[in-house]
Design an enzyme around this catalytic site. Structure first.
Site, PDB file in Angstrom:
ATOM      1  N   CYS A   1      49.423  15.586  65.824  1.00  0.00           N
ATOM      2  CA  CYS A   1      48.778  14.334  66.352  1.00  0.00           C
ATOM      3  C   CYS A   1      47.282  14.734  65.892  1.00  0.00           C
ATOM      4  O   CYS A   1      46.748  15.607  66.332  1.00  0.00           O
ATOM      5  CB  CYS A   1      48.958  14.279  67.776  1.00  0.00           C
ATOM      6  SG  CYS A   1      47.652  13.403  68.586  1.00  0.00           S
TER       7      CYS A   1
ATOM      8  N   CYS B   1      44.790  14.545  68.790  1.00  0.00           N
ATOM      9  CA  CYS B   1      44.948  15.862  69.257  1.00  0.00           C
ATOM     10  C   CYS B   1      44.096  16.996  68.788  1.00  0.00           C
ATOM     11  O   CYS B   1      43.471  17.582  69.683  1.00  0.00           O
ATOM     12  CB  CYS B   1      46.370  16.043  69.615  1.00  0.00           C
ATOM     13  SG  CYS B   1      47.315  14.721  70.601  1.00  0.00           S
TER      14      CYS B   1
END
Length: 103
Positions: free
Chosen positions: A31, A34
């Site tokens: 991600c 993230c």
């Protein structure tokens, strides 16, 4: 204090039984947002050392916790106090917005 790795095995002791607020970062290796959020989460862990516990939950490794929290998008930041969710935020956010979740 560094971030702690939260798993289903230590969730009760680290989160539910914590006597200070807990900020949980639901994330995954793949991600991009993230990864962008990770240094901000680390900064919060350092800045609020002793006042807030900061935990990281890898949604790929801890699928049951992700399911329990109804995670549909990541990064998801959840703040818990006394075992209850008090605030949450989805997506990348600047540090000021994440800090406001602690109030």
């Amino acid at each position: 204090m560094n971030e702690i790795i939260v798993t289903k095995e230590n969730f009760r002791s680290e989160v539910l039984e914590s006597d200070i607020p807990v900020m949980l970062d639901f994330w995954a290796e793949w991600c991009g947002p993230c990864r962008m959020l990770s240094p901000i989460i680390a900064e919060i862990a350092d800045k609020y050392d002793g006042k807030v516990k900061v935990g990281k939950i890898n949604v790929d490794e801890q699928e049951s916790l992700a399911r329990d929290f109804g995670v549909q998008s990541i990064p998801l930041v959840v703040v818990m106090k006394h075992g209850k969710v008090t605030a949450s935020s989805v997506g990348y956010r600047p540090i000021e917005q994440l800090e406001s979740l602690l109030k």
